[in-house]
Design a protein around this motif. Structure first.
Motif, mmCIF file in Angstrom:
data_model
loop_
_atom_site.group_PDB
_atom_site.id
_atom_site.type_symbol
_atom_site.label_atom_id
_atom_site.label_comp_id
_atom_site.label_asym_id
_atom_site.label_seq_id
_atom_site.Cartn_x
_atom_site.Cartn_y
_atom_site.Cartn_z
ATOM 1 N N ASP A 248 0.895 -0.782 0.229
ATOM 2 C CA ASP A 248 -0.159 0.400 -0.226
ATOM 3 C C ASP A 248 1.062 1.189 0.119
ATOM 4 O O ASP A 248 1.381 1.513 1.179
ATOM 5 C CB ASP A 248 -1.322 -0.056 1.032
ATOM 6 N N GLU A 249 1.018 2.144 -0.865
ATOM 7 C CA GLU A 249 1.453 3.561 -1.014
ATOM 8 C C GLU A 249 1.772 3.664 0.297
ATOM 9 O O GLU A 249 2.130 5.086 0.588
ATOM 10 C CB GLU A 249 1.377 4.103 -2.297
ATOM 11 N N ARG A 250 1.132 4.343 1.173
ATOM 12 C CA ARG A 250 0.420 4.488 2.390
ATOM 13 C C ARG A 250 1.139 4.228 2.898
ATOM 14 O O ARG A 250 1.679 5.353 4.358
ATOM 15 C CB ARG A 250 -1.046 4.919 2.451
ATOM 16 N N THR A 251 2.020 2.835 3.301
ATOM 17 C CA THR A 251 2.309 2.447 4.475
ATOM 18 C C THR A 251 3.917 1.574 3.983
ATOM 19 O O THR A 251 4.761 1.644 4.458
ATOM 20 C CB THR A 251 1.718 1.091 5.034
ATOM 21 N N THR A 252 4.183 1.525 2.559
ATOM 22 C CA THR A 252 4.957 0.634 2.243
ATOM 23 C C THR A 252 6.246 1.944 1.744
ATOM 24 O O THR A 252 5.348 2.471 0.629
ATOM 25 C CB THR A 252 4.204 -0.555 0.924
ATOM 26 N N PRO A 253 7.189 2.205 1.840
ATOM 27 C CA PRO A 253 8.445 2.710 1.141
ATOM 28 C C PRO A 253 7.922 2.963 -0.451
ATOM 29 O O PRO A 253 8.506 1.592 -0.657
ATOM 30 C CB PRO A 253 9.027 2.507 1.765
ATOM 31 N N ALA A 254 8.500 4.313 -0.739
ATOM 32 C CA ALA A 254 8.254 3.956 -2.376
ATOM 33 C C ALA A 254 9.310 4.072 -2.871
ATOM 34 O O ALA A 254 8.984 3.144 -4.209
ATOM 35 C CB ALA A 254 8.046 5.672 -2.804
ATOM 36 N N ALA A 255 10.468 3.655 -2.337
ATOM 37 C CA ALA A 255 11.831 2.692 -2.948
ATOM 38 C C ALA A 255 11.640 1.398 -3.189
ATOM 39 O O ALA A 255 12.063 0.889 -4.028
ATOM 40 C CB ALA A 255 13.110 3.263 -2.081
ATOM 41 N N LEU A 256 10.379 1.623 -2.539
ATOM 42 C CA LEU A 256 10.491 -0.390 -2.903
ATOM 43 C C LEU A 256 9.743 -1.129 -4.041
ATOM 44 O O LEU A 256 9.431 -1.958 -4.823
ATOM 45 C CB LEU A 256 9.908 -1.218 -1.012
ATOM 46 N N LEU A 257 8.405 0.463 -3.663
ATOM 47 C CA LEU A 257 7.519 -0.320 -5.803
ATOM 48 C C LEU A 257 8.255 0.342 -6.937
ATOM 49 O O LEU A 257 7.313 1.322 -7.862
ATOM 50 C CB LEU A 257 6.343 0.712 -5.274
ATOM 51 N N ALA A 258 9.497 1.651 -6.730
ATOM 52 C CA ALA A 258 10.064 1.930 -7.949
ATOM 53 C C ALA A 258 10.161 0.262 -8.972
ATOM 54 O O ALA A 258 9.837 -0.437 -8.324
ATOM 55 C CB ALA A 258 11.485 2.398 -7.726
ATOM 56 N N ASN A 259 10.257 1.484 -10.607
ATOM 57 C CA ASN A 259 9.874 -0.008 -11.467
ATOM 58 C C ASN A 259 8.310 -0.699 -11.412
ATOM 59 O O ASN A 259 8.565 -1.797 -11.418
ATOM 60 C CB ASN A 259 11.357 -0.922 -11.220
ATOM 61 N N GLU A 260 7.639 0.107 -10.761
ATOM 62 C CA GLU A 260 5.798 -0.699 -10.948
ATOM 63 C C GLU A 260 6.555 -2.159 -10.317
ATOM 64 O O GLU A 260 5.966 -2.913 -9.768
ATOM 65 C CB GLU A 260 5.827 -0.892 -12.405
ATOM 66 N N ALA A 261 7.166 -1.651 -9.467
ATOM 67 C CA ALA A 261 7.517 -2.939 -8.299
ATOM 68 C C ALA A 261 7.725 -4.037 -8.327
ATOM 69 O O ALA A 261 7.343 -5.579 -8.233
ATOM 70 C CB ALA A 261 5.866 -3.195 -7.360
ATOM 71 N N LYS A 262 8.508 -4.162 -9.618
ATOM 72 C CA LYS A 262 8.454 -5.673 -10.083
ATOM 73 C C LYS A 262 9.713 -5.977 -10.132
ATOM 74 O O LYS A 262 9.559 -7.601 -9.615
ATOM 75 C CB LYS A 262 9.184 -5.517 -11.714
ATOM 76 N N ASP A 263 10.453 -5.232 -8.256
ATOM 77 C CA ASP A 263 12.041 -5.824 -7.895
ATOM 78 C C ASP A 263 11.334 -6.323 -6.539
ATOM 79 O O ASP A 263 12.105 -6.466 -5.233
ATOM 80 C CB ASP A 263 13.231 -4.647 -7.596
#
Length: 419
Positions: A248-263
Motif C-alpha cells: 500500500d503506497e500509504r505504508t510501503t516505502p516508495a523506494a520498494l515500489l520503483a520500477n512498477e514494484a517489479k523488484d
C-alpha cells in the motif's frame, strides 16, 4: 415473522436477572430458537453456570462477558450475534470461557478502535466487519479464530482486526488484519490438512530494532522499514503454504515500489541464522500483492524487500505462463523462449499446495517440455493428467557473461487449461 424478545429484570428470572440497574446476568439455560431475536441493551454477563445456545439472533448493545457456555447447535447455520455497542464508547467483549458464534456482525463507529476483545471467540460462518476496528488483546486473553468454512466481508481501513487472527481448516484464507488505522492483509494458500491452523498479524512499525536489516542475504537490497507481518504455524500443523503479502503506497516505502514494484520480494527473518532470507516473489500489480513462488521454508516474521536487479533473470528469456494442451498448435506446452541457449537448466512445477508435480533438466530439448502431465514427481505417477488450475514454476539456468557464470532463478504463476 421474527419474534422479538427483550429480556428484562422481570422476565425469565430463573435464567436472567438484573444484578445492577444496568447489568443483565444469565446463570441458567437459555436457548434462542431460529427466527427469534434477543436484544440486551445493557451489559450482559453469562456466568459460569450459564448455558446459552443461540440458534436465532442475539444483539449486544452493552458490554459482553462470558464465563460459561455460549454456542450454537451443531450443524445449525442460523446462529447470529451482533455487537453494536450503542451505549458504549468502546464495547468490551470479555470472559474466561470461549464463545462460539456461527455468523457475527461488528458494527460500531470509533476513532481508533470500537471493540476491546479479551475473550476467546470463534466463528464458523460469516464475520461481517461492517464498521469499527476490533482490538484483539492477546495479552489479556483475547483470541479471534476463523474455523473451517468461516469467511469475512466488508473488511477495510475502518473495519478490521488489530491483532492476531487464527485460521483453522484447509482453505485458502485472507487475514482481515491491520494496524494503525490501515487494513494490511496477508494471505495463505490452502493448507494440506483440515486440522492445520495458522496465525497472522500485521505491525505498522519498523522491524529493524528487533530483526536487524543489516543481517541479510546478498540478493536483498532494501528491506521495508515501516511494516511487517507475523505468520505462524500452530500446534501440530505440518507441511507449508504459499504466502501472499499486500503493499500500500500509504505504508510501503516508495523506494520498494520503483520500477512498477517489479523488484519486490517477500523476505523472512530466519531465527536460527538471525538473518533475513529471500522467499522469492511473484508480483501482481493489479492486486498490489507479492506471492511466494513455492511454499515458504519457515514461519515467523515476514516483510517486503527489494532485490538487486543485476542478480535477476536476463531479458532474453521470455516465459509464457499459459498452457492449453489441446493440439491447436498454440501454447500446447509450457514455452520458455531462448532457454535452449542455456542447456544447463532445470524446471520444477508445483501445485497450489506446494507439492512438486513436474521436474526436469535441460528443458526444451528433444521434446522435454511440460504438457500438463506429471513427470519425475514423488507425489504423482508419471504421465498422470493434471487438473486445470494455477500452478507455480521455478526455472534455474546457468548464465555466462564476461566469462563469469552464475545460476539464474526465476519463479512465477503458470495457468493450465487441461480439459
Amino acid at each position: 415473522m421474527k419474534t422479538k424478545i427483550y429480556y428484562g429484570a422481570l422476565l425469565l428470572q430463573s435464567v436472567l436477572y438484573a444484578q445492577t440497574p444496568a447489568d443483565f446476568v444469565n446463570e441458567g439455560n437459555l436457548s434462542v430458537a431460529p427466527s427469534t431475536l434477543v436484544s440486551s441493551y445493557f451489559d450482559f454477563s453469562n456466568k459460569g453456570t450459564g448455558n446459552v445456545i443461540n440458534d436465532g439472533e442475539f444483539y449486544f448493545y452493552g458490554d459482553y462477558n462470558n464465563e460459561g457456555l455460549f454456542s450454537f447447535t451443531t450443524n445449525q447455520r442460523t446462529g447470529y450475534v451482533v455487537f453494536e455497542g450503542s451505549n458504549k464508547t468502546i464495547q468490551s467483549i470479555s470472559g474466561d470461557s470461549p464463545s462460539m458464534f456461527y455468523d457475527v456482525l461488528f458494527n460500531k463507529a470509533g476513532t481508533t478502535y470500537s471493540f476491546d476483545l479479551t475473550n476467546d471467540i470463534s466463528s464458523q460462518g460469516k464475520v461481517n466487519l461492517l464498521n469499527g476496528v476490533v482490538l484483539m488483546n492477546k495479552e489479556q486473553g483475547g483470541v479471534f479464530i476463523f474455523l473451517k468454512g468461516a469467511t469475512h466481508i466488508n473488511t477495510s481501513d475502518k473495519s478490521h482486526v488489530d491483532g492476531e487472527v487464527t485460521k483453522k481448516g484447509n482453505e485458502k484464507f485472507r487475514y482481515p488484519i491491520g494496524n494503525g488505522g490501515y487494513y494490511r492483509y496477508a494471505q495463505i494458500s490452502a493448507p494440506a490438512a483440515e486440522a492445520d491452523h495458522y496465525t497472522g498479524e500485521y505491525f505498522l512499525k519498523n522491524s529493524n530494532p528487533l530483526y536487524p536489516h543489516t543481517n541479510k542475504t546478498g540478493v536483498i537490497e532494501l528491506i521495508d522499514a515501516q511494516e511487517y507481518w507475523a505468520v505462524e504455524q500452530k500446534e501440530n500443523t505440518q507441511g507449508s503454504v504459499l504466502l501472499t503479502l499486500s503493499w500500500d503506497e500509504r505504508t510501503t516505502p516508495a523506494a520498494l515500489l520503483a520500477n512498477e514494484a517489479k523488484d519486490l520480494r517477500i523476505v523472512r527473518w530466519d531465527a536460527s541464522q538471525k538473518l533475513w532470507v529471500d522467499e522469492g516473489g511473484v508480483v501482481n500489480t493489479s492486486d498490489k500483492t507479492v506471492t511466494t513462488p513455492v511454499v515458504v521454508d519457515g514461519f515467523g516474521v515476514f516483510t517486503l524487500a527489494k532485490i538487486k536487479t543485476d542478480l535477476v533473470l536476463p531479458d532474453d528469456i521470455v516465459i509464457y505462463n499459459g498452457v492449453t494442451p489441446n493440439g491447436d498448435g498454440s501454447n500446447d506446452y509450457f514455452i520458455i523462449d531462448n532457454i535452449q541457449r542455456y542447456p544447463n537448466n532445470s524446471v520444477r512445477i508445483y501445485n497450489r499446495w506446494g507439492r512438486e508435480i513436474f521436474k526436469t533438466t535441460n528443458y526444451d530439448s528433444n521434446g522435454n517440455v511440460f504438457r500438463g502431465y506429471s513427470e519425475n514427481s514423488a507425489n504423482f505417477k508419471d504421465g498422470e493428467k493434471l487438473p486445470t488450475g494455477t500452478y507455480y514454476y521455478i526455472l534455474e539456468y546457468e548464465y555466462t557473461k564476461d566469462n563469469t557464470s552464475r545460476m539464474i532463478k526465476k519463479s512465477g504463476f503458470l495457468h493450465l487449461e487441461n480439459d
